[in-house]
Every structure is written in structure tokens, then in C-alpha cells.
Design a protein around this motif. Structure first.
Motif, PDB file in Angstrom:
ATOM      1  N   PRO A  99      -8.583  -2.223  -5.632  1.00  0.00           N
ATOM      2  CA  PRO A  99      -7.971  -1.880  -4.336  1.00  0.00           C
ATOM      3  C   PRO A  99      -6.701  -1.052  -4.530  1.00  0.00           C
ATOM      4  O   PRO A  99      -6.067  -1.125  -5.578  1.00  0.00           O
ATOM      5  CB  PRO A  99      -7.670  -3.253  -3.729  1.00  0.00           C
ATOM      6  CG  PRO A  99      -7.525  -4.160  -4.905  1.00  0.00           C
ATOM      7  CD  PRO A  99      -8.477  -3.670  -5.931  1.00  0.00           C
ATOM      8  N   LYS A 100      -6.330  -0.314  -3.499  1.00  0.00           N
ATOM      9  CA  LYS A 100      -5.181   0.571  -3.593  1.00  0.00           C
ATOM     10  C   LYS A 100      -3.899  -0.235  -3.824  1.00  0.00           C
ATOM     11  O   LYS A 100      -3.562  -1.124  -3.044  1.00  0.00           O
ATOM     12  CB  LYS A 100      -5.055   1.366  -2.290  1.00  0.00           C
ATOM     13  CG  LYS A 100      -3.886   2.342  -2.282  1.00  0.00           C
ATOM     14  CD  LYS A 100      -3.765   3.028  -0.933  1.00  0.00           C
ATOM     15  CE  LYS A 100      -2.545   3.951  -0.921  1.00  0.00           C
ATOM     16  NZ  LYS A 100      -2.365   4.584   0.421  1.00  0.00           N
ATOM     17  N   PRO A 101      -3.163   0.077  -4.914  1.00  0.00           N
ATOM     18  CA  PRO A 101      -1.936  -0.681  -5.182  1.00  0.00           C
ATOM     19  C   PRO A 101      -0.739  -0.114  -4.431  1.00  0.00           C
ATOM     20  O   PRO A 101      -0.727   1.054  -4.032  1.00  0.00           O
ATOM     21  CB  PRO A 101      -1.751  -0.493  -6.687  1.00  0.00           C
ATOM     22  CG  PRO A 101      -2.297   0.880  -6.940  1.00  0.00           C
ATOM     23  CD  PRO A 101      -3.456   1.040  -5.990  1.00  0.00           C
ATOM     24  N   THR A 102       0.255  -0.944  -4.237  1.00  0.00           N
ATOM     25  CA  THR A 102       1.569  -0.460  -3.814  1.00  0.00           C
ATOM     26  C   THR A 102       2.183   0.194  -5.045  1.00  0.00           C
ATOM     27  O   THR A 102       2.132  -0.365  -6.144  1.00  0.00           O
ATOM     28  CB  THR A 102       2.464  -1.629  -3.359  1.00  0.00           C
ATOM     29  OG1 THR A 102       1.781  -2.341  -2.329  1.00  0.00           O
ATOM     30  CG2 THR A 102       3.810  -1.133  -2.875  1.00  0.00           C
ATOM     31  N   CYS A 103       2.742   1.381  -4.880  1.00  0.00           N
ATOM     32  CA  CYS A 103       3.224   2.123  -6.047  1.00  0.00           C
ATOM     33  C   CYS A 103       4.689   2.500  -5.872  1.00  0.00           C
ATOM     34  O   CYS A 103       5.081   3.063  -4.846  1.00  0.00           O
ATOM     35  CB  CYS A 103       2.371   3.369  -6.265  1.00  0.00           C
ATOM     36  SG  CYS A 103       2.758   4.239  -7.792  1.00  0.00           S
ATOM     37  N   LEU A 104       5.474   2.186  -6.872  1.00  0.00           N
ATOM     38  CA  LEU A 104       6.888   2.522  -6.906  1.00  0.00           C
ATOM     39  C   LEU A 104       7.099   3.411  -8.122  1.00  0.00           C
ATOM     40  O   LEU A 104       6.847   2.991  -9.260  1.00  0.00           O
ATOM     41  CB  LEU A 104       7.710   1.242  -7.019  1.00  0.00           C
ATOM     42  CG  LEU A 104       9.222   1.321  -6.807  1.00  0.00           C
ATOM     43  CD1 LEU A 104       9.551   1.875  -5.430  1.00  0.00           C
ATOM     44  CD2 LEU A 104       9.839  -0.064  -6.967  1.00  0.00           C
ATOM     45  N   VAL A 105       7.536   4.632  -7.915  1.00  0.00           N
ATOM     46  CA  VAL A 105       7.642   5.583  -9.015  1.00  0.00           C
ATOM     47  C   VAL A 105       9.051   6.164  -9.095  1.00  0.00           C
ATOM     48  O   VAL A 105       9.609   6.601  -8.083  1.00  0.00           O
ATOM     49  CB  VAL A 105       6.587   6.715  -8.883  1.00  0.00           C
ATOM     50  CG1 VAL A 105       6.703   7.427  -7.546  1.00  0.00           C
ATOM     51  CG2 VAL A 105       6.707   7.716 -10.019  1.00  0.00           C
ATOM     52  N   ILE A 106       9.636   6.134 -10.286  1.00  0.00           N
ATOM     53  CA  ILE A 106      10.906   6.812 -10.548  1.00  0.00           C
ATOM     54  C   ILE A 106      10.575   8.177 -11.129  1.00  0.00           C
ATOM     55  O   ILE A 106       9.800   8.282 -12.086  1.00  0.00           O
ATOM     56  CB  ILE A 106      11.765   6.020 -11.555  1.00  0.00           C
ATOM     57  CG1 ILE A 106      12.194   4.683 -10.960  1.00  0.00           C
ATOM     58  CG2 ILE A 106      12.989   6.812 -11.970  1.00  0.00           C
ATOM     59  CD1 ILE A 106      12.969   3.813 -11.932  1.00  0.00           C
ATOM     60  N   THR A 107      11.147   9.204 -10.559  1.00  0.00           N
ATOM     61  CA  THR A 107      10.818  10.536 -11.040  1.00  0.00           C
ATOM     62  C   THR A 107      11.955  11.514 -10.783  1.00  0.00           C
ATOM     63  O   THR A 107      12.763  11.337  -9.861  1.00  0.00           O
ATOM     64  CB  THR A 107       9.531  11.053 -10.372  1.00  0.00           C
ATOM     65  OG1 THR A 107       9.179  12.322 -10.933  1.00  0.00           O
ATOM     66  CG2 THR A 107       9.704  11.192  -8.871  1.00  0.00           C
ATOM     67  N   GLY A 165       0.784  -1.224   0.000  1.00  0.00           N
ATOM     68  CA  GLY A 165       0.000   0.000   0.000  1.00  0.00           C
ATOM     69  C   GLY A 165       0.817   1.276   0.000  1.00  0.00           C
ATOM     70  O   GLY A 165       0.259   2.370  -0.133  1.00  0.00           O
ATOM     71  N   GLU A 166       2.135   1.212   0.128  1.00  0.00           N
ATOM     72  CA  GLU A 166       2.962   2.416   0.142  1.00  0.00           C
ATOM     73  C   GLU A 166       3.075   3.030  -1.250  1.00  0.00           C
ATOM     74  O   GLU A 166       3.047   2.341  -2.268  1.00  0.00           O
ATOM     75  CB  GLU A 166       4.367   2.106   0.666  1.00  0.00           C
ATOM     76  CG  GLU A 166       4.492   2.039   2.174  1.00  0.00           C
ATOM     77  CD  GLU A 166       5.942   2.075   2.620  1.00  0.00           C
ATOM     78  OE1 GLU A 166       6.284   2.947   3.447  1.00  0.00           O
ATOM     79  OE2 GLU A 166       6.733   1.225   2.153  1.00  0.00           O
ATOM     80  N   PHE A 167       3.250   4.361  -1.251  1.00  0.00           N
ATOM     81  CA  PHE A 167       3.533   5.114  -2.476  1.00  0.00           C
ATOM     82  C   PHE A 167       4.949   5.647  -2.306  1.00  0.00           C
ATOM     83  O   PHE A 167       5.185   6.610  -1.576  1.00  0.00           O
ATOM     84  CB  PHE A 167       2.514   6.257  -2.623  1.00  0.00           C
ATOM     85  CG  PHE A 167       2.514   6.901  -3.988  1.00  0.00           C
ATOM     86  CD1 PHE A 167       3.614   6.837  -4.836  1.00  0.00           C
ATOM     87  CD2 PHE A 167       1.395   7.608  -4.421  1.00  0.00           C
ATOM     88  CE1 PHE A 167       3.597   7.441  -6.073  1.00  0.00           C
ATOM     89  CE2 PHE A 167       1.363   8.218  -5.667  1.00  0.00           C
ATOM     90  CZ  PHE A 167       2.465   8.124  -6.493  1.00  0.00           C
ATOM     91  N   VAL A 168       5.915   5.008  -2.985  1.00  0.00           N
ATOM     92  CA  VAL A 168       7.331   5.285  -2.759  1.00  0.00           C
ATOM     93  C   VAL A 168       7.975   5.840  -4.020  1.00  0.00           C
ATOM     94  O   VAL A 168       7.776   5.309  -5.126  1.00  0.00           O
ATOM     95  CB  VAL A 168       8.077   4.001  -2.329  1.00  0.00           C
ATOM     96  CG1 VAL A 168       9.561   4.280  -2.125  1.00  0.00           C
ATOM     97  CG2 VAL A 168       7.458   3.441  -1.053  1.00  0.00           C
TER      98      VAL A 168
END
Length: 557
Positions: free
Chosen positions: A527-535, A368-371
Motif C-alpha cells: 500500500p502507498k506509504p506516507t513519505c517524508l523526504v529531506i532533499t 499517505g502524504e508525500f512531504v
């Protein structure tokens, strides 16, 4: 002598190539056997026609009835034509099916191998192996090898038929066989080397064309049109050089053998003339001599001419086997609940070469984290994503996916089924927008397609296109702006509705307002996904739960 030793030393490779081809051939043995049977039947009919011809000539000379034999001869000609048509159609279809079978298996091997192993080969080289090399192997198995067997059978049948009429002439006509065998053996090794060089030059030629056309914008932007044309000419000249060398050697070999066969024919003609002059044979028997001497020599010549083809087939088999020997990705069953997924990276190290890109990396992204992953360009952010997605094969350490129930799975090709991914750059296929989005979920409903487009802020511009969601776009999204193409790629990821979402610079081509709209769409996923974003964009960081920074091959929160 040196060439003979080299060829003998390489026998294990040649046998392994042949064994590999035979493995592919098993499903087609029945059809290949039928084709060979037709060829043998044609040979038998040819020999019968020779005997009928003799009878017609002798009967006509002696004033006997010969019309019925002419009718039989005509009927046999018709049968030969029918068999020839059947053989051509049947062999064409068999070759096409067999070549596609090889291409399909090579293609499956490529897409099931590790991404890094496949990327060692240029796309143009892979295409050459999938087309030219696969075609050469198919022609070898369905054409060359059966033809060799058929020629050998033909040689035996014709020899004994000629032996029946003249043992001396039969033995003399066959004396050219050792010449052909020695010449084939001597030149076989060299021909294989030249064939490999030719295939490599063909791969370089195709690779450059494919790459320059794919990057046509760069060619034009830097005014490299003339350079690119000259480069293409240089590659074509290199290919021509090896083609000419191979052809020159093949022609020299076949010419030498052809001359020896011509001498054999002249000797047979002279022998027959002498026999007629002393009334030892009839004119019909003379015609048999000339026909059968040719037919004895033709299989020998044909067998010798198969050598370059066999060499070409073995060279192509070696190139295809190289792909077949790539190890498959590790694909393990996923035996965990696929909701609320997190990932742990434990003491992981990886480098594309001997120099490490990431060293002793450990991190834990909770369900569930947005990282956000941040760091300088080229520092290893995308590499970390590729490791998490098991695109690499030579990593140290481990990657483990787990859920909120305490279940876990080792990272492998199978764990990608609960990952959705938006890579860098334009990754759209030619086809309709609908087809591109459905790559994320092949059985998606119309409602799901529309909802994904809306969440990705792409619905409005897609509906304004001439055919809406069924609008056809070109390679790499030609016909769309970069921002529009990026939103289609995001919709493709959203429609998967996966519990783990990875975005690699996924909003780099969007303006701030559209980017905000996409982020809001992401937060609406259920459902809310765990999200890993490069930015690199600081505007996204405020929506993240935390940041992971990569610096000096290490990670830190």
C-alpha cells in the motif's frame, strides 16, 4: 595515610563493582566451584607428596623398603598432571564462555540504549570496553577471585601441616603475611588509578586507528600519511608511559615481598641445619621444612600478586558499569492498525547541547502524504527525523503516530517497526548484497528481493556483477559506486514495505534519470506509504504534496 583514607573513601564504589560482577557470575557458580575443587585437590595431593617424599628419604637413610613409596609418588605425579590438563582446558573454556556472556550483555545494552547516549562514546572506546575490559572481568571472575580463595585454602592447609612438624617454623614463615597485606593495601589505590589511565590510553590508541582506517580516503586525500603515523606513535608512547608506570609499581611491590620471603626461606634453612647438627630431626624432616616453608610463603606471595589483578578487574568493571547504567530506550507495545500512518509533532524542542536546534516545533504529516523537508544545511532537518524516530532521549514536547482509523501511539522505539529509513551517506555492511537488502526484512523471499531491487533501479547493475545479488562487498559498500550503494540502501528500505518511509538525502548520489526512476518505484509501492523526504534537489519537490521548511529553529509550510 592519605592513600589509606582515599582507598577507604572509595570502598562503596569497589563494593558496587564487586556486587555487579557477582550478579554476572550466578549462572557459572557450579563450574567455578568445580574448578576450585580441582585446585584444592591438587593442593592436598601436593601435601601428601611432601609426606611421601619424607618417608622415601627417611626409609632410604635407614635402609628400609622405599620402592613402593616411589611407585605411589609416581602415580600421584600422573594424577597431578591429569588434573592440571583438565584444569587448564576447563578454565580456558569457562573464561571464553564467561567473557562472551559479558560482551553479549554489553552489546545488547548498547543497541537498546538511546542512540544519542551511545554516541557520547567513541567507537574505539566502546570496542575497548567490549574486548579488553570484558576480558579483564572474565579473567577476574573465573581466574583471579577463585585463585584468591584457592590460595587462602592452600595457605591454611599448608600452615597446619607445617605446624604439625614445627610450630615455631610455621609461625615464623607466616610472619611475612602482614608485610604482604600492608604492601598490597598501600599500593592498591595507586594501581587502580594507573590501570584506569592505561585503559583510557588504550581506548584512545584504538580509537585513532579505527577512525583513521575508516577515513583512509581523507588521510590520503590531504596527504596526512606521515602525520597519522606520528600521531599513532604519540598515542602509543602515551600508552607505554602508563603501562611502564603500572608495571614499575607492580614489580617494586612484588620484589620487596619476594625479598622478605627469601629471608624467611634462609631462616628456615638455617633452622633445619641447626636441628640436623644436633640430631633433632631427620633429613626427610629437613626436606619437609624447606618444601613447606616455600609452600606457606607461596600462597601469601600469590595473594599479594593478585592485588594488581583485582585492581585491574575493578577498574574494568567500573568502565563497563558506566555503559550498563545507560537508560534503555522506551519500548512500548504498538496497539494500532499499521496501515495509513501519519505523525504529529506537538510543541517539540530539542538541542544537542544547551543551545536548541529546534524550538517549539509543531507539524502534522497526514497518512499517505508525500512531504519534503527543506532548509539550509545544518538547520535541523536530520535532527527532526531523529526525533520522529525516537533516537533522542531528552526532548520536550511529544511525537504521536496515528492512523486513518483514529488509533494512535506515542513515538518510541516500538513505533520504528512501521517505519522504513534511508539515512544519509553510505550505510552498507560488509557481506553480500543479498544480506544487506535483507536487513530491511530478514525473512524476505527471493521474489521480494528482486522486486525491491527493481523498484530502487538497482536490478540491472546488480545482475551484471560477478555473482549477482550474492556478490560480496566490503565495509561501507567497498566495490560499489556511491550511486550503486545508495540504490542498495533504498532497496533495503523498500523491501520492508513499511507504511511510513523516511528518506534523508537518499538520491543525492544519483543522476536525474535514475532519481526519477527511483521516485517512480516509490510511487508504485503498495500500500502507498506516507513519505517524508529531506532533499536539496528541487527536481524532487514537484512530486511532493507539500513542503515543510525549517528556518530559525522553527518550521513552516
Amino acid at each position: 595515610m592519605g592513600k589509606l583514607k582515599s582507598l577507604w573513601k572509595d570502598r562503596s564504589n569497589q563494593l558496587s563493582y564487586l556486587k555487579w560482577m557477582m550478579g554476572y557470575t550466578k549462572p557459572y557458580i557450579g563450574r567455578i566451584s568445580l574448578m576450585m575443587l580441582v585446585s584444592v585437590l591438587q593442593t592436598v595431593l601436593t601435601l601428601v607428596m611432601v609426606h611421601v617424599t619424607k618417608t622415601i628419604i627417611d626409609n632410604a637413610t635407614d635402609g628400609k623398603e622405599f620402592v613402593s613409596f616411589i611407585v605411589v609418588y609416581i602415580l600421584m605425579v600422573i594424577v597431578m598432571q591429569v588434573l592440571g590438563v583438565f584444569s587448564t582446558l576447563f578454565s580456558t573454556m569457562l573464561n571464553e564462555r564467561f567473557s562472551f556472556g559479558i560482551r553479549k550483555q554489553i552489546y545488547e545494552k548498547i543497541i537498546h540504549s538511546h542512540w544519542m547516549d551511545v554516541k557520547k562514546y567513541h567507537t574505539g572506546d566502546l570496542m575497548t570496553r567490549l574486548t579488553s575490559d570484558a576480558g579483564s572481568i572474565a579473567e577476574g571472575v573465573t581466574g583471579t577471585i577463585p585463585n584468591i580463595i584457592q590460595l587462602a585454602v592452600e595457605l591454611v592447609l599448608v600452615f597446619f601441616t607445617l605446624f604439625y612438624y614445627s610450630p615455631l617454623l610455621a609461625v615464623f614463615a607466616l610472619l611475612v603475611a602482614p608485610v604482604a597485606a600492608v604492601a598490597s593495601f598501600l599500593f592498591g589505590r595507586k594501581l587502580k588509578v594507573l590501570q584506569v589511565k592505561l585503559q583510557e590510553s588504550e581506548a584512545a590508541y584504538r580509537s585513532f586507528m579505527q577512525e583513521s582506517l575508516a577515513n583512509l580516503l581523507i588521510v590520503k586525500a590531504f596527504t596526512n600519511e606521515e602525520y597519522s603515523t606520528n600521531r599513532l606513535v604519540d598515542l602509543r608512547e602515551n600508552r607505554f608511559f602508563w603501562l611502564f608506570k603500572r608495571t614499575k609499581m607492580s614489580v617494586a611491590t612484588s620484589t620487596a615481598m619476594s625479598m622478605s620471603f627469601q629471608l624467611g626461606y634462609i631462616a628456615a634453612f638455617a633452622y633445619g641445619a641447626v636441628q640436623i647438627s644436633v640430631n633433632a630431626i631427620t633429613y626427610g624432616t629437613m626436606s619437609v621444612f624447606l618444601t613447606l616453608v616455600n609452600q606457606v610463603q607461596a600462597p601469601v606471595m600469590g595473594l599479594a600478586q593478585q592485588v594488581p589483578k583485582v585492581v585491574s578487574v575493578l577498574a574494568s568493571a567500573g568502565r563497563v558499569m558506566e555503559l550498563q547504567n545507560m537508560p534503555d530506550e522506551e519500548l512500548l507495545p504498538v496497539d494500532m492498525n499499521k496501515e495509513h500512518i501519519g505523525v504529529k509533532v506537538d510543541h517539540m524542542s530539542f538541542g544537542y547541547t544547551d543551545e536548541l536546534v529546534l524550538e517549539d516545533v509543531s507539524l502534522d504529516i497526514k497518512p499517505g502524504e508525500f512531504v519534503a523537508i527543506i532548509g539550509e544545511s545544518g538547520i535541523g532537518k536530520t535532527t527532526l527525523i531523529r526525533v520522529i524516530m525516537s533516537f533522542m532521549s531528552n526532548i520536550e514536547g511529544g511525537v504521536t503516530f496515528y492512523n486513518s482509523l483514529g488509533e494512535s501511539n506515542k513515538g518510541n522505539a516500538g513505533t520504528r517497526e512501521f517505519i522504513s529509513y534511508v539515512p544519509q551517506g553510505n550505510t552498507l555492511f560488509s557481506g553480500t548484497i543479498r544480506e544487506n537488502i535483507r536487513m530491511g526484512k530478514l525473512d524476505a523471499t527471493e521474489e521480494e528481493l528482486i522486486n525491491a531491487l527493481k523498484l530502487a533501479s538497482g536490478y540491472d547493475f546488480v545482475m551484471e556483477l560477478p555473482n549477482g545479488i550474492d556478490t560480496v562487498i566490503g565495509e561501507r559498500g567497498h566495490g560499489l559506486s556511491e550511486g550503486q550503494a545508495q540504490r542498495i540502501a533504498i532497496a533495503r528500505a523498500f523491501i520492508r514495505n513499511a507504511p511510513f518511509l523516511i528518506l534523508d538525502e537518499a538520491t543525492s548520489a544519483l543522476d536525474e534519470a535514475t532519481e526519477l526512476s527511483v521516485i517512480n518505484g516509490l510511487r508504485k509501492l503498495e500500500p502507498k506509504p506516507t513519505c517524508l523526504v529531506i532533499t536539496h534537489r528541487k527536481s524532487i519537490l514537484k512530486y511532493c504534496d507539500r513542503e515543510i521548511k525549517i528556518e530559525n529553529k522553527k518550521v513552516s509550510d
